[in-house]
Design a protein around this motif. Structure first.
Motif, PDB file in Angstrom:
ATOM      1  N   GLY A   2      47.340  23.861  41.686  1.00 38.93           N
ATOM      2  CA  GLY A   2      46.035  23.216  41.523  1.00 38.93           C
ATOM      3  C   GLY A   2      44.852  24.089  41.912  1.00 38.93           C
ATOM      4  N   GLU A   3      45.103  25.199  42.613  1.00 38.38           N
ATOM      5  CA  GLU A   3      43.994  26.071  43.011  1.00 38.38           C
ATOM      6  C   GLU A   3      43.430  26.821  41.808  1.00 38.38           C
ATOM      7  OE1 GLU A   3      43.820  27.721  47.389  1.00 38.38           O
ATOM      8  OE2 GLU A   3      45.696  28.331  46.449  1.00 38.38           O
ATOM      9  N   ALA A   4      42.137  27.144  41.869  1.00 37.10           N
ATOM     10  CA  ALA A   4      41.501  27.937  40.820  1.00 37.10           C
ATOM     11  C   ALA A   4      41.827  29.408  41.045  1.00 37.10           C
ATOM     12  CB  ALA A   4      39.991  27.732  40.847  1.00 37.10           C
ATOM     13  N   VAL A   5      42.223  30.092  39.961  1.00 40.18           N
ATOM     14  CA  VAL A   5      42.540  31.520  40.011  1.00 40.18           C
ATOM     15  C   VAL A   5      41.631  32.222  39.011  1.00 40.18           C
ATOM     16  CG1 VAL A   5      44.347  33.259  39.742  1.00 40.18           C
ATOM     17  CG2 VAL A   5      44.953  30.973  40.563  1.00 40.18           C
ATOM     18  N   TYR A   6      40.933  33.261  39.472  1.00 41.76           N
ATOM     19  CA  TYR A   6      39.996  34.005  38.623  1.00 41.76           C
ATOM     20  C   TYR A   6      40.638  35.322  38.210  1.00 41.76           C
ATOM     21  CZ  TYR A   6      36.672  30.554  40.153  1.00 41.76           C
ATOM     22  OH  TYR A   6      36.046  29.366  40.379  1.00 41.76           O
ATOM     23  N   CYS A  20      36.309  46.897  35.235  1.00 42.92           N
ATOM     24  CA  CYS A  20      37.192  45.743  35.507  1.00 42.92           C
ATOM     25  C   CYS A  20      36.616  44.859  36.611  1.00 42.92           C
ATOM     26  CB  CYS A  20      38.609  46.204  35.881  1.00 42.92           C
ATOM     27  SG  CYS A  20      39.402  47.114  34.549  1.00 42.92           S
ATOM     28  N   SER A  21      35.285  44.777  36.650  1.00 42.50           N
ATOM     29  CA  SER A  21      34.639  43.978  37.685  1.00 42.50           C
ATOM     30  C   SER A  21      34.169  42.623  37.161  1.00 42.50           C
ATOM     31  CB  SER A  21      33.449  44.737  38.270  1.00 42.50           C
ATOM     32  OG  SER A  21      32.518  45.018  37.245  1.00 42.50           O
ATOM     33  N   MET A  22      34.153  42.464  35.824  1.00 38.67           N
ATOM     34  CA  MET A  22      33.741  41.186  35.251  1.00 38.67           C
ATOM     35  C   MET A  22      34.942  40.266  35.079  1.00 38.67           C
ATOM     36  SD  MET A  22      31.026  42.495  32.372  1.00 38.67           S
ATOM     37  CE  MET A  22      31.388  41.095  31.325  1.00 38.67           C
ATOM     38  N   LEU A  23      34.712  38.988  35.293  1.00 40.02           N
ATOM     39  CA  LEU A  23      35.780  38.012  35.105  1.00 40.02           C
ATOM     40  C   LEU A  23      36.179  37.914  33.645  1.00 40.02           C
ATOM     41  CD1 LEU A  23      34.619  35.097  37.381  1.00 40.02           C
ATOM     42  CD2 LEU A  23      36.778  36.321  37.545  1.00 40.02           C
ATOM     43  N   MET A  24      37.472  37.817  33.399  1.00 39.44           N
ATOM     44  CA  MET A  24      37.964  37.600  32.034  1.00 39.44           C
ATOM     45  C   MET A  24      38.139  36.115  31.778  1.00 39.44           C
ATOM     46  SD  MET A  24      40.708  40.645  31.557  1.00 39.44           S
ATOM     47  CE  MET A  24      40.683  40.620  29.765  1.00 39.44           C
ATOM     48  N   CYS A  25      38.784  35.436  32.714  1.00 41.26           N
ATOM     49  CA  CYS A  25      39.021  34.014  32.546  1.00 41.26           C
ATOM     50  C   CYS A  25      39.325  33.371  33.883  1.00 41.26           C
ATOM     51  CB  CYS A  25      40.154  33.750  31.545  1.00 41.26           C
ATOM     52  SG  CYS A  25      41.720  34.521  31.992  1.00 41.26           S
ATOM     53  N   ARG A  26      39.387  32.049  33.850  1.00 42.44           N
ATOM     54  CA  ARG A  26      39.709  31.277  35.042  1.00 42.44           C
ATOM     55  C   ARG A  26      40.831  30.329  34.653  1.00 42.44           C
ATOM     56  NH1 ARG A  26      35.050  27.859  35.770  1.00 42.44           N
ATOM     57  NH2 ARG A  26      36.172  26.303  34.586  1.00 42.44           N
ATOM     58  N   GLY A  27      41.679  30.046  35.596  1.00 46.68           N
ATOM     59  CA  GLY A  27      42.757  29.115  35.308  1.00 46.68           C
ATOM     60  C   GLY A  27      43.114  28.305  36.534  1.00 46.68           C
ATOM     61  N   LYS A  28      44.037  27.387  36.326  1.00 52.67           N
ATOM     62  CA  LYS A  28      44.508  26.527  37.402  1.00 52.67           C
ATOM     63  C   LYS A  28      45.974  26.846  37.651  1.00 52.67           C
ATOM     64  CE  LYS A  28      45.306  22.160  36.727  1.00 52.67           C
ATOM     65  NZ  LYS A  28      45.072  20.794  36.282  1.00 52.67           N
ATOM     66  N   ALA A  29      46.318  27.014  38.920  1.00 52.49           N
ATOM     67  CA  ALA A  29      47.710  27.317  39.277  1.00 52.49           C
ATOM     68  C   ALA A  29      48.581  26.111  38.963  1.00 52.49           C
ATOM     69  CB  ALA A  29      47.800  27.667  40.760  1.00 52.49           C
ATOM     70  N   MET A  30      49.669  26.349  38.225  1.00 50.72           N
ATOM     71  CA  MET A  30      50.550  25.248  37.848  1.00 50.72           C
ATOM     72  C   MET A  30      51.643  24.994  38.887  1.00 50.72           C
ATOM     73  SD  MET A  30      50.793  25.551  33.740  1.00 50.72           S
ATOM     74  CE  MET A  30      51.492  27.172  33.652  1.00 50.72           C
ATOM     75  N   GLN A  31      51.822  25.951  39.811  1.00 48.67           N
ATOM     76  CA  GLN A  31      52.759  25.742  40.916  1.00 48.67           C
ATOM     77  C   GLN A  31      52.409  26.693  42.049  1.00 48.67           C
ATOM     78  OE1 GLN A  31      56.220  26.968  38.416  1.00 48.67           O
ATOM     79  NE2 GLN A  31      56.770  28.257  40.138  1.00 48.67           N
ATOM     80  N   ASP A  32      52.988  26.466  43.214  1.00 43.32           N
ATOM     81  CA  ASP A  32      52.771  27.353  44.350  1.00 43.32           C
ATOM     82  C   ASP A  32      53.365  28.728  44.049  1.00 43.32           C
ATOM     83  OD1 ASP A  32      51.859  25.037  45.495  1.00 43.32           O
ATOM     84  OD2 ASP A  32      53.325  24.989  47.121  1.00 43.32           O
ATOM     85  N   PHE A  33      52.721  29.775  44.566  1.00 44.53           N
ATOM     86  CA  PHE A  33      53.253  31.121  44.407  1.00 44.53           C
ATOM     87  C   PHE A  33      53.061  31.907  45.693  1.00 44.53           C
ATOM     88  CE2 PHE A  33      52.383  35.667  43.376  1.00 44.53           C
ATOM     89  CZ  PHE A  33      53.659  36.020  42.984  1.00 44.53           C
ATOM     90  N   LYS A  34      54.146  32.518  46.155  1.00 46.58           N
ATOM     91  CA  LYS A  34      54.074  33.414  47.307  1.00 46.58           C
ATOM     92  C   LYS A  34      54.637  34.749  46.864  1.00 46.58           C
ATOM     93  CE  LYS A  34      54.706  33.763  52.224  1.00 46.58           C
ATOM     94  NZ  LYS A  34      53.862  34.967  52.190  1.00 46.58           N
TER      95      LYS A  34
END
Length: 99
Positions: free
Chosen positions: A44-48, A18-32
């Motif tokens: 808007g941040e990139a999430v891997y 589980c060390s290889m990236l599966m996909c990348r996406g863009k955050a559609m809203q803030d998350f805490k």
């Protein structure tokens, strides 16, 4: 097994570690996240994405934002690049632990 320590029994990964990236996406809203096992991000941040939980917590994926790693709700991500079409199903180990 103590499922309180784990969000799901199984996960999908691109490789056995589980060390290889599966996909990348863009955050559609803030998350805490509710605790340190979660990764926080801003819209808007990139999430891997490194793995996707399956079973009882199918709404959680695990990935990184910058140097932080943790879980997040997959619904907050707009996938814009797939690195791997390979998906292996593996048992989850104990989840990240908060101290």
């Amino acid at each position: 097994t103590d499922l309180g320590r784990r969000f799901a029994e199984r996960k999908r990964c691109a490789d056995p570690e589980c060390s290889m990236l599966m996909c990348r996406g863009k955050a559609m809203q803030d998350f805490k996240g509710p605790d340190c096992r979660f990764v926080n991000f801003k819209k808007g941040e990139a999430v891997y994405v490194y793995y996707k939980l399956i079973g009882k917590s199918t709404e959680l994926w695990a990935g990184s934002v910058g140097s932080d790693f943790g879980y997040f709700p997959k619904d907050l991500l707009e996938i814009n690049h797939n690195y791997s079409n390979e998906e292996l199903e593996l048992p989850t180990d104990v989840s990240l632990i908060c101290y």
